[in-house]
Each structure stands twice: as C-alpha cells, then as structure tokens.
Design a protein around this motif. Sequence first.
Motif, PDB file in Angstrom:
ATOM      1  N   ALA A   4       0.829  -1.213   0.000  1.00 33.17           N
ATOM      2  CA  ALA A   4       0.000   0.000   0.000  1.00 33.17           C
ATOM      3  C   ALA A   4       0.858   1.256   0.000  1.00 33.17           C
ATOM      4  O   ALA A   4       0.706   2.137   0.845  1.00 33.17           O
ATOM      5  CB  ALA A   4      -0.975  -0.008   1.172  1.00 33.17           C
ATOM      6  N   PHE A   6       0.593   3.424  -2.137  1.00 36.29           N
ATOM      7  CA  PHE A   6      -0.274   4.492  -2.627  1.00 36.29           C
ATOM      8  C   PHE A   6      -1.662   4.350  -2.014  1.00 36.29           C
ATOM      9  O   PHE A   6      -2.095   3.240  -1.669  1.00 36.29           O
ATOM     10  CB  PHE A   6      -0.382   4.442  -4.162  1.00 36.29           C
ATOM     11  CG  PHE A   6       0.927   4.678  -4.857  1.00 36.29           C
ATOM     12  CD1 PHE A   6       1.367   5.956  -5.119  1.00 36.29           C
ATOM     13  CD2 PHE A   6       1.732   3.609  -5.231  1.00 36.29           C
ATOM     14  CE1 PHE A   6       2.584   6.181  -5.752  1.00 36.29           C
ATOM     15  CE2 PHE A   6       2.947   3.815  -5.862  1.00 36.29           C
ATOM     16  CZ  PHE A   6       3.377   5.117  -6.112  1.00 36.29           C
ATOM     17  N   ASP A   7      -2.356   5.466  -1.896  1.00 36.14           N
ATOM     18  CA  ASP A   7      -3.740   5.429  -1.422  1.00 36.14           C
ATOM     19  C   ASP A   7      -4.652   4.785  -2.463  1.00 36.14           C
ATOM     20  O   ASP A   7      -5.622   4.103  -2.120  1.00 36.14           O
ATOM     21  CB  ASP A   7      -4.237   6.852  -1.130  1.00 36.14           C
ATOM     22  CG  ASP A   7      -3.349   7.578  -0.145  1.00 36.14           C
ATOM     23  OD1 ASP A   7      -2.885   6.937   0.820  1.00 36.14           O
ATOM     24  OD2 ASP A   7      -3.108   8.788  -0.343  1.00 36.14           O
ATOM     25  N   LEU A   8      -4.363   5.048  -3.732  1.00 35.65           N
ATOM     26  CA  LEU A   8      -5.180   4.549  -4.833  1.00 35.65           C
ATOM     27  C   LEU A   8      -4.278   4.243  -6.012  1.00 35.65           C
ATOM     28  O   LEU A   8      -3.360   5.018  -6.312  1.00 35.65           O
ATOM     29  CB  LEU A   8      -6.225   5.594  -5.244  1.00 35.65           C
ATOM     30  CG  LEU A   8      -7.049   5.312  -6.503  1.00 35.65           C
ATOM     31  CD1 LEU A   8      -8.009   4.140  -6.269  1.00 35.65           C
ATOM     32  CD2 LEU A   8      -7.835   6.556  -6.925  1.00 35.65           C
ATOM     33  N   ARG A  29      -1.233   9.543  -4.026  1.00 33.53           N
ATOM     34  CA  ARG A  29      -0.872   9.642  -2.613  1.00 33.53           C
ATOM     35  C   ARG A  29      -1.206  11.043  -2.120  1.00 33.53           C
ATOM     36  O   ARG A  29      -0.809  12.030  -2.739  1.00 33.53           O
ATOM     37  CB  ARG A  29       0.619   9.358  -2.427  1.00 33.53           C
ATOM     38  CG  ARG A  29       1.066   9.252  -0.967  1.00 33.53           C
ATOM     39  CD  ARG A  29       2.582   9.124  -0.839  1.00 33.53           C
ATOM     40  NE  ARG A  29       3.092   7.933  -1.518  1.00 33.53           N
ATOM     41  CZ  ARG A  29       3.932   7.980  -2.549  1.00 33.53           C
ATOM     42  NH1 ARG A  29       4.331   9.156  -3.033  1.00 33.53           N
ATOM     43  NH2 ARG A  29       4.374   6.867  -3.096  1.00 33.53           N
ATOM     44  N   GLY A  30      -1.968  11.118  -1.012  1.00 34.43           N
ATOM     45  CA  GLY A  30      -2.291  12.417  -0.428  1.00 34.43           C
ATOM     46  C   GLY A  30      -3.058  13.328  -1.356  1.00 34.43           C
ATOM     47  O   GLY A  30      -2.894  14.557  -1.288  1.00 34.43           O
ATOM     48  N   GLY A  45      -1.679  -0.316  -4.039  1.00 35.09           N
ATOM     49  CA  GLY A  45      -2.454   0.727  -3.391  1.00 35.09           C
ATOM     50  C   GLY A  45      -3.408   0.175  -2.367  1.00 35.09           C
ATOM     51  O   GLY A  45      -3.809  -0.999  -2.425  1.00 35.09           O
ATOM     52  N   ALA A  46      -3.793   1.022  -1.417  1.00 39.47           N
ATOM     53  CA  ALA A  46      -4.811   0.628  -0.444  1.00 39.47           C
ATOM     54  C   ALA A  46      -6.121   0.319  -1.154  1.00 39.47           C
ATOM     55  O   ALA A  46      -6.893  -0.548  -0.719  1.00 39.47           O
ATOM     56  CB  ALA A  46      -4.998   1.748   0.584  1.00 39.47           C
ATOM     57  N   ARG A  47      -6.379   1.013  -2.247  1.00 34.55           N
ATOM     58  CA  ARG A  47      -7.497   0.674  -3.146  1.00 34.55           C
ATOM     59  C   ARG A  47      -6.922   0.564  -4.548  1.00 34.55           C
ATOM     60  O   ARG A  47      -6.118   1.404  -4.962  1.00 34.55           O
ATOM     61  CB  ARG A  47      -8.585   1.736  -3.106  1.00 34.55           C
ATOM     62  CG  ARG A  47      -9.772   1.403  -4.019  1.00 34.55           C
ATOM     63  CD  ARG A  47     -10.859   2.466  -4.026  1.00 34.55           C
ATOM     64  NE  ARG A  47     -11.962   2.060  -4.891  1.00 34.55           N
ATOM     65  CZ  ARG A  47     -12.995   2.846  -5.202  1.00 34.55           C
ATOM     66  NH1 ARG A  47     -13.065   4.083  -4.723  1.00 34.55           N
ATOM     67  NH2 ARG A  47     -13.958   2.402  -6.000  1.00 34.55           N
ATOM     68  N   VAL A 430     -10.353  10.590  -4.208  1.00 38.91           N
ATOM     69  CA  VAL A 430     -11.497  10.077  -3.452  1.00 38.91           C
ATOM     70  C   VAL A 430     -12.709  10.050  -4.368  1.00 38.91           C
ATOM     71  O   VAL A 430     -13.038  11.058  -5.003  1.00 38.91           O
ATOM     72  CB  VAL A 430     -11.787  10.946  -2.213  1.00 38.91           C
ATOM     73  CG1 VAL A 430     -13.027  10.448  -1.480  1.00 38.91           C
ATOM     74  CG2 VAL A 430     -10.580  10.959  -1.284  1.00 38.91           C
TER      75      VAL A 430
END
Length: 452
Positions: A4, A6-8, A29-30, A45-47, A430
């Motif tokens: 993870a 990256f966030d996505l 990221r961020g 990524g987390a997602r 998001v």
Amino acid sequence: MSHADFDLVVRGRKIYAAAGTGAWEIGVRGGTVSAVVPLGTGLIGAREIELADDEVLLPGLVDTHVHVNEPGRTEWEGFASATRAAAAGGVTTIIDMPLNSIPPTVSVEALHAKQEAAADQAFVDVGFWGGAVPGNTADLRPLHDAGVFGFKCFLVHSGVDEFPHLEPAEMEKDLAELASFDSLLIVHAEDPAVIEAAPEASGRDYAGFLASRPPSAENSAIAQVIEAARRTRGRAHILHLSSAEALPMIAEAKRDGVRLTVETCPHYLTLLAEDIPDGATAFKCCPPIREDANREQLWQGLLDGTIDLIVSDHSPSTLDLKDLEAGNFGVAWGGVSSLQLGLSLVWTEAQRRGIDLENVLEWMSHRPAELARLGRKGRLEVGADADFAVFAPDRTFVVDATRLHHKNPITPYAGKELTGIVQQTFLRGVEVSTAPTPDTNVTPTGRLLRRD
C-alpha cells in the motif's frame, strides 16, 4: 515497493495522461498524482481499480462557466445540486459566475457571502469569478486579492437588474485596471443597439426569437472587446461564442498578438435552430442557438484554434420561468441546463466528425484550467491533483431530465441518445458519490479555490 505505497492505484489499457494516451498505472498519494508508470509495473495501493476493456481514464473536466445561483436564487440551483451534477458528468472543478446569486459577487463582502453559502456543500472544487458592473472599478483589485479568478461583465442587459451591464467606455476602463495586475475580463458580448434595432422576440416562434438576437449583435460587441484589449494590452475572454461570423476577426486579433481567448458551449455545437420546435423554450439561451452551417463553422473554429475551449454556461431556472405552458420566447428565461451532460454531448458530436477524445479533453479540461490559471488541474500528470473520471466512450444512454442532479428537471436534451457514460469520478483520489438518488449521508469533499 512496500505494501500500500499508494492510497489509490488505477490501471488501464487506455489512460489519457499528459505523457500520452496509453497503458498506464496511476498512483495517488495524499490527493496528488504521484506516479504515472507503464501498465505492468505493479504499483500497490490501499485501493486498486482495474479499468474494464471498454473504459478509459480521463483527467477531470474543468468548467469555468457555471451559474450556481446560491445564495438568493437557490430554488434555481444550489451548490449541492450543481456540484453533484458536475461530478456525475466527469467535471471536478467549476468556477461560479458572479450572477444570478443575490448578492452578486461585485465586492469582497459579497464574495464572502458566496463562499459561506458554498462551504460544506461542494462535491467538486469550486472557484469564483468576480463581477465588473457600473461604478465598482475600485472593488476589482480587492476582489482579485481575495482570490477571484477574474471578472465578468455584460455589454447588454444581463437578465437580472442587480447585475447591470457596462457601456463600452467603462468596459475599457475596467480592462485597463485589470491589466495593471494581470487579471482577466470575461465578456458577454452582444451589442444592445443592434438588439434594440432588431425585431422584438414574442410568442412561440423560434425563428422570431432568433431574429431578435442576430449575429451582428455579437460581431459588433466582439469587435469592441478586441479593440479595447488591443489598446489596453489587457487579457480579454469572449464568453459563449455563438456567431461563426466573428471567427475571422477573432483569428486576426490573435495573429496580431491581442490577448484574447474564446469559448463556445455544447448547445451551440450540438443543437440546430432548424430542429427547435415552436414553443420549446427549454432551448432558449442568449446568444441563441443558430443554424446548421453556423454550427459547422464553430467546429472548424475549434479545430483551427480560433476557439480555445468548451464550457457549459449552465444557466438553470425554475420551471415556471421557462414559461413551458405558453412557450413564449419573449418572456421565458434564457439559459440551458447541461452541466451534467457536457462531455457526452460534445463527444457524441466529435466522434461523428472523426475528432478524437484527446481534442475534446484539450477543449474541456486542459484549456479551461489554463484560462483560470489552475496549475494543478486539467492534466493527468505527476504533481497534479488526482482528479479524474472513468469514462465508457462507446456506451450509450438516453437523457432523462428527471434523473439528472440539476435542481429543476428541464433540459433541451431530454430524450436524446448520447454516446459516452461517466462511470466514476474522483476528486483528489477520493470517489465522489454520483448515484442518481443523492445519499444525504455522504460528506462533500470539494474545496473552495482561490486564484493561484
């Protein structure tokens, strides 16, 4: 890379990145695009999202011409409904016009009222234009310092009495003032003297309404703006170009180095005067939708660079103001609701002409961001805001006005089959809720933007 990192992460065979359209992996990221690497690199990524074979990833669109109308006329449209509609259409940034809200954004105090109304309601990022009206020249620099992206004026009656139009001499005076701090004047360019001499619009006859706003009204006013920009060296922008007759003088001014940009709108590129039924006041806007030959010349103006960009001029009202029962073009409100539909409208017509999606994104994302000097918007590249849309360019749908997020269910596109469906929209990485029925528990994440 670690788990993870990256966030996505978004992976797809066709991603419209600034580095070129191709098979990429995008790491976020961020809220920022942090990696654009070849597909197969294996970002974690987390997602993680894998695009379907018929889906592509686009940079979020930027719409610099939206009338949100809140506060004061929130029954026409409001920040919650407008920004949901924007997101559902792949638009991740809008810039709100200084009218038809009450108060209009013609002072710092009025700007603060608009910002307060928008706070905690925006599902996409929102910036604000200021207004240039008679007698407020001294307010322009303070509004600029407070973060507006430029200033709108009318050369003809605006349609609302609280936002009066400028005479050409005061328009030039304000343009000179704006040139002193390199701000932008955006102009509704129609000549009231020409309109006064034209037949008055009344009744259900669309041809009569069209004759009441002739191309010569636009041509005359645009010539005045060009000469004022030439003399002052100020930055001027022509709003919602409808008259193709003005294209040669615009092209000449650009060749001469006049600091001039020009927009047009989906309704001028997709609709035809010949097809508008009498009494169909959903089609009324000013300047008006013109004939087929004029439409084709506008497309050519886009292709040759005379016209810079495409934005919605989303100008909604309540149903009663459209005078739907009587269908009187003389009294109906002039404005087209299209914020949610712009990408699909333009793409439907573009592909018929063999124009690729890269061109559409240049006109509807990159160049509007450039106009407003939004350096982190309008491109999918490292360092940009992670604003993008998942788009299915070959899928079709039929427009149902009752399923749009626009507050009032009226649009001239009702029943029209369009190509290209926005599947998901992301703001700073998001996902934005764009379900047909709004979820009131979803927290808006849009920000109020200031000029860079």
